[in-house]
Design a protein around this motif. Structure first.
Motif, mmCIF file in Angstrom:
data_model
loop_
_atom_site.group_PDB
_atom_site.id
_atom_site.type_symbol
_atom_site.label_atom_id
_atom_site.label_comp_id
_atom_site.label_asym_id
_atom_site.label_seq_id
_atom_site.Cartn_x
_atom_site.Cartn_y
_atom_site.Cartn_z
ATOM 1 N N TRP A 231 -1.658 -2.921 5.666
ATOM 2 C CA TRP A 231 -0.533 -3.626 6.291
ATOM 3 C C TRP A 231 -0.431 -5.064 5.774
ATOM 4 O O TRP A 231 0.664 -5.534 5.453
ATOM 5 C CB TRP A 231 -0.687 -3.604 7.813
ATOM 6 C CG TRP A 231 0.421 -4.281 8.529
ATOM 7 C CD1 TRP A 231 1.646 -3.770 8.843
ATOM 8 C CD2 TRP A 231 0.411 -5.623 9.018
ATOM 9 N NE1 TRP A 231 2.401 -4.713 9.482
ATOM 10 C CE2 TRP A 231 1.659 -5.862 9.605
ATOM 11 C CE3 TRP A 231 -0.534 -6.644 9.012
ATOM 12 C CZ2 TRP A 231 1.994 -7.084 10.198
ATOM 13 C CZ3 TRP A 231 -0.204 -7.860 9.590
ATOM 14 C CH2 TRP A 231 1.044 -8.067 10.169
ATOM 15 N N LEU A 232 -1.568 -5.735 5.680
ATOM 16 C CA LEU A 232 -1.556 -7.112 5.159
ATOM 17 C C LEU A 232 -1.112 -7.141 3.701
ATOM 18 O O LEU A 232 -0.391 -8.063 3.291
ATOM 19 C CB LEU A 232 -2.941 -7.741 5.298
ATOM 20 C CG LEU A 232 -3.367 -8.097 6.714
ATOM 21 C CD1 LEU A 232 -4.828 -8.521 6.742
ATOM 22 C CD2 LEU A 232 -2.472 -9.176 7.290
ATOM 23 N N GLY A 233 -1.523 -6.153 2.922
ATOM 24 C CA GLY A 233 -1.084 -6.074 1.529
ATOM 25 C C GLY A 233 0.423 -5.924 1.413
ATOM 26 O O GLY A 233 1.040 -6.433 0.479
ATOM 27 N N LYS B 243 4.392 -8.113 -6.839
ATOM 28 C CA LYS B 243 4.423 -8.573 -8.219
ATOM 29 C C LYS B 243 3.470 -7.708 -9.008
ATOM 30 O O LYS B 243 2.799 -6.849 -8.451
ATOM 31 C CB LYS B 243 4.111 -10.059 -8.337
ATOM 32 C CG LYS B 243 2.707 -10.461 -7.976
ATOM 33 C CD LYS B 243 2.539 -11.939 -8.171
ATOM 34 C CE LYS B 243 1.071 -12.298 -8.199
ATOM 35 N NZ LYS B 243 0.849 -13.693 -8.389
ATOM 36 N N GLU B 244 3.384 -7.929 -10.283
ATOM 37 C CA GLU B 244 2.568 -7.059 -11.121
ATOM 38 C C GLU B 244 1.084 -7.224 -10.854
ATOM 39 O O GLU B 244 0.582 -8.329 -10.701
ATOM 40 C CB GLU B 244 2.841 -7.352 -12.599
ATOM 41 C CG GLU B 244 3.890 -6.461 -13.180
ATOM 42 C CD GLU B 244 3.989 -6.616 -14.680
ATOM 43 O OE1 GLU B 244 2.975 -6.414 -15.371
ATOM 44 O OE2 GLU B 244 5.075 -6.944 -15.122
ATOM 45 N N LEU B 245 0.410 -6.087 -10.807
ATOM 46 C CA LEU B 245 -1.049 -6.077 -10.734
ATOM 47 C C LEU B 245 -1.613 -6.140 -12.140
ATOM 48 O O LEU B 245 -0.887 -5.980 -13.120
ATOM 49 C CB LEU B 245 -1.535 -4.786 -10.076
ATOM 50 C CG LEU B 245 -1.394 -4.657 -8.577
ATOM 51 C CD1 LEU B 245 -1.808 -3.269 -8.141
ATOM 52 C CD2 LEU B 245 -2.216 -5.687 -7.857
ATOM 53 N N LEU C 120 -5.828 -3.346 0.238
ATOM 54 C CA LEU C 120 -4.884 -4.451 0.008
ATOM 55 C C LEU C 120 -3.965 -4.139 -1.168
ATOM 56 O O LEU C 120 -2.749 -4.339 -1.096
ATOM 57 C CB LEU C 120 -5.641 -5.757 -0.266
ATOM 58 C CG LEU C 120 -6.229 -6.473 0.938
ATOM 59 C CD1 LEU C 120 -7.157 -7.591 0.492
ATOM 60 C CD2 LEU C 120 -5.131 -7.014 1.825
ATOM 61 N N ALA C 121 -4.550 -3.626 -2.247
ATOM 62 C CA ALA C 121 -3.753 -3.264 -3.424
ATOM 63 C C ALA C 121 -2.784 -2.133 -3.096
ATOM 64 O O ALA C 121 -1.631 -2.147 -3.541
ATOM 65 C CB ALA C 121 -4.674 -2.867 -4.580
ATOM 66 N N LEU D 249 1.178 -2.401 -3.487
ATOM 67 C CA LEU D 249 1.942 -1.455 -4.301
ATOM 68 C C LEU D 249 2.926 -0.632 -3.472
ATOM 69 O O LEU D 249 3.654 0.189 -4.013
ATOM 70 C CB LEU D 249 0.992 -0.514 -5.041
ATOM 71 C CG LEU D 249 0.166 -1.152 -6.140
ATOM 72 C CD1 LEU D 249 -0.911 -0.192 -6.617
ATOM 73 C CD2 LEU D 249 1.058 -1.583 -7.280
ATOM 74 N N ARG D 250 2.906 -0.828 -2.160
ATOM 75 C CA ARG D 250 3.809 -0.137 -1.239
ATOM 76 C C ARG D 250 3.627 1.384 -1.285
ATOM 77 O O ARG D 250 4.588 2.147 -1.232
ATOM 78 C CB ARG D 250 5.281 -0.473 -1.491
ATOM 79 C CG ARG D 250 5.662 -1.940 -1.622
ATOM 80 C CD ARG D 250 5.208 -2.745 -0.414
ATOM 81 N NE ARG D 250 5.843 -4.061 -0.367
ATOM 82 C CZ ARG D 250 5.246 -5.203 -0.718
ATOM 83 N NH1 ARG D 250 4.017 -5.184 -1.189
ATOM 84 N NH2 ARG D 250 5.872 -6.353 -0.595
ATOM 85 N N LEU D 251 2.360 1.823 -1.387
ATOM 86 C CA LEU D 251 2.082 3.254 -1.342
ATOM 87 C C LEU D 251 2.413 3.778 0.056
ATOM 88 O O LEU D 251 2.361 3.036 1.031
ATOM 89 C CB LEU D 251 0.615 3.536 -1.675
ATOM 90 C CG LEU D 251 0.144 3.138 -3.072
ATOM 91 C CD1 LEU D 251 -1.315 3.512 -3.263
ATOM 92 C CD2 LEU D 251 0.997 3.764 -4.161
#
Length: 135
Positions: free
Chosen positions: A61-63, A69-71, A101-102, A106-108
């Motif tokens: 949720w925090l991510g 932006k780009e990882l 977080l990642a 990335l909105r998975l």
């Protein structure tokens, strides 16, 4: 019975905090709980799994709150190749806190993320709990 419930509460707090970027040691808490109350194996595994998974879900949720932006290419390839299944490793030291977080960044999708997170957490706690139970 009251002491066991307080012990489970402490285990839950430790497990939740251990899944965030805050320091924690839920494995030690689980081992200590099971040393004191070995008959409470399955309730302890359930509490630790749910609380630790909730901590990782908070990280997802925090991510999602961070602007996308780009990882790094390495992380992007990893998530591109394995998707939410990458979160099976969310129990691992060092990278385990960063993976949720990642995933959020990335909105998975939530449901697959929660399934993989919970499975990984349960497998780790089951290994510790069963080792404590049978050793």
């Amino acid at each position: 019975m009251a002491a066991e419930l307080w012990g489970l509460s402490g285990l839950a707090a430790s497990a939740f905090l251990s899944a965030t970027l805050l320091p924690g040691n839920s494995e030690v808490a689980l081992s200590a709980f099971l040393y004191k109350w070995p008959g409470w194996l399955w309730p302890a595994l359930c509490v630790a799994t749910v609380a630790n998974s909730a901590g990782s879900a908070t990280s997802v949720w925090l991510g999602r709150r961070v602007p996308a932006k780009e990882l790094s290419p390495r992380v992007a390839r990893w998530f591109g190749r394995f998707g939410p299944a990458t979160l099976l490793l969310s129990w691992a030291p060092f990278i385990g806190d960063a993976l949720p977080l990642a995933a959020g960044w990335l909105r998975l999708k939530w449901a697959p993320c929660l399934v993989w997170i919970t499975l990984g957490k349960f497998l780790r706690y089951a290994a510790i709990g069963l080792a404590m139970h049978y050793i």
